[in-house]
Write an enzyme that holds these catalytic residues in place. Structure first.
Site, PDB file in Angstrom:
ATOM      1  N   SER A  99     -94.679 -37.698 -65.126  1.00  0.00           N
ATOM      2  CA  SER A  99     -93.349 -37.655 -64.539  1.00  0.00           C
ATOM      3  C   SER A  99     -93.402 -36.959 -63.059  1.00  0.00           C
ATOM      4  O   SER A  99     -93.336 -35.578 -63.250  1.00  0.00           O
ATOM      5  CB  SER A  99     -92.488 -36.780 -65.656  1.00  0.00           C
TER       6      SER A  99
ATOM      7  N   LYS B  79     -86.463 -41.258 -66.161  1.00  0.00           N
ATOM      8  CA  LYS B  79     -87.035 -40.315 -66.940  1.00  0.00           C
ATOM      9  C   LYS B  79     -86.404 -38.867 -66.497  1.00  0.00           C
ATOM     10  O   LYS B  79     -86.211 -37.892 -67.264  1.00  0.00           O
ATOM     11  CB  LYS B  79     -88.548 -40.209 -66.531  1.00  0.00           C
TER      12      LYS B  79
ATOM     13  N   LYS C 210     -90.255 -28.228 -64.550  1.00  0.00           N
ATOM     14  CA  LYS C 210     -90.689 -29.051 -63.431  1.00  0.00           C
ATOM     15  C   LYS C 210     -89.845 -30.389 -63.202  1.00  0.00           C
ATOM     16  O   LYS C 210     -89.259 -30.638 -62.213  1.00  0.00           O
ATOM     17  CB  LYS C 210     -92.108 -29.417 -63.683  1.00  0.00           C
TER      18      LYS C 210
END
Length: 322
Positions: A122, A198, A267
């Site tokens: 990701s 995502k 993150k």
């Protein structure tokens, strides 16, 4: 569908024939980089399906379990990229993917025409597009961004959801491999579209997890048995898969095994904030959730499970044995 593990056919000079063969799930030499929380169960499922799998990891000791299970060892990302038709990546962040791809022993140094790199990490969409352009220029190879959702349990059970970006032919070529650890693969558009999807997914999950923690803390402070919330709200408008997974763990102070690291969600929310800024969109709820997760991580919970966020709201609870 299992891969033929005996052939060394390369489709570098016959891409149309090669893609047809890959669509049938044969003649695939498969590599995997990233033996972390998600990578290990994904790679295990490939081995269990009979895939001829070669692996590499920046920390070699992380590969030992899979070597014992039948995965081939390689000495570098370059060596691995040069020896396979489809190469999966599953590492922590944009910087990690860039480091693995670049350099004398990186993926790009070993890339060849016909290679398909499938990145399950990701990372930022703009970094993805840059890497894809570099790979195409260097080796006439294809990049597919294919981040996943479903956590460790989804990987172990072959029930991950994959959001893919890239050429439809490249995604379809890799599909027979991806199906071994996923329940659904959706092409969202060109390179980068999978990462944008995502980011949207993680924005919902991360912000929802913070709200779930607030609800659990509120129930406890108001004298309600928080263990009853998940069954009581099941099937209603407040219900969700994250709620059913996180709320019992929060109520029982059960933070192991780790399914989602706090640092990983932080993150991803950071990527969401960066993308929001790029498209000039204000996302205050995401910003609030990021602030809470960063504060929780800073209190020593960076590598803890996401369910531990309850400790941010109820700092007096006993987490010593969790």
């Amino acid at each position: 569908m299992k891969a033929n593990t005996t052939s060394t056919y390369s489709f570098a000079h016959e891409p149309s024939v090669g893609f047809c063969l890959l669509l049938l799930g044969v003649f695939m030499r498969v590599g995997f980089i990233g033996m972390g929380l998600m990578g290990v169960p994904m790679a295990k499922r490939l081995l269990q399906a009979g895939i001829d799998l070669s692996i590499w990891n920046r920390t070699a000791v992380a590969c030992e379990l899979l070597h014992t299970a039948g995965a081939h060892a390689t000495n570098s990302a370059r060596e691995l990229a040069a020896s396979v038709d489809v190469l999966m990546l599953c590492v922590t962040d944009s910087a990690a993917v860039q480091a693995i791809c670049h350099g004398a022993d990186g993926v790009f140094a070993g890339a060849h025409s016909g290679l398909i790199v499938v990145d399950h990490s990701s990372i930022a969409a703009d970094v993805t597009r840059q890497l894809a352009a570099e790979l195409r220029q260097i080796a006439n190879a294809e990049w597919v961004d294919a981040p996943v959702s479903g956590g460790v349990t989804g990987a172990e059970n072959g029930r991950l959801v994959i959001m893919a970006g890239g050429k439809a032919t490249a995604i379809d070529a890799a599909r027979p491999i991806l199906e071994h650890y996923s329940q659904r693969i959706t092409r969202m558009g060109d390179v980068g579209a999978g990462q944008v999807t995502k980011i949207c997914n993680q924005l919902i999950v991360a912000a929802n997890s913070v709200l779930i923690a607030e609800a659990m803390a509120l129930a406890e402070r108001a004298g309600v048995d928080a263990r009853l919330l998940a069954p009581a709200l099941a099937g209603g408008f407040a219900d969700s898969l994250p709620f059913q997974v996180l709320s019992p763990r929060m109520a029982e102070r059960r933070f192991t095994p780790v399914q989602w690291k706090v640092s990983t969600l932080a993150k991803d929310l950071g990527n969401a904030q960066a993308l929001s800024a790029q498209v000039n969109l204000d996302t205050p709820l995401a910003a609030h959730a990021l602030q809470r997760l960063q504060a929780h991580a800073g209190n020593g919970f960076a590598d803890a499970d996401l369910s531990s966020v309850i400790a941010h709201y109820l700092p007096d609870l006993d987490v010593g044995s969790c």
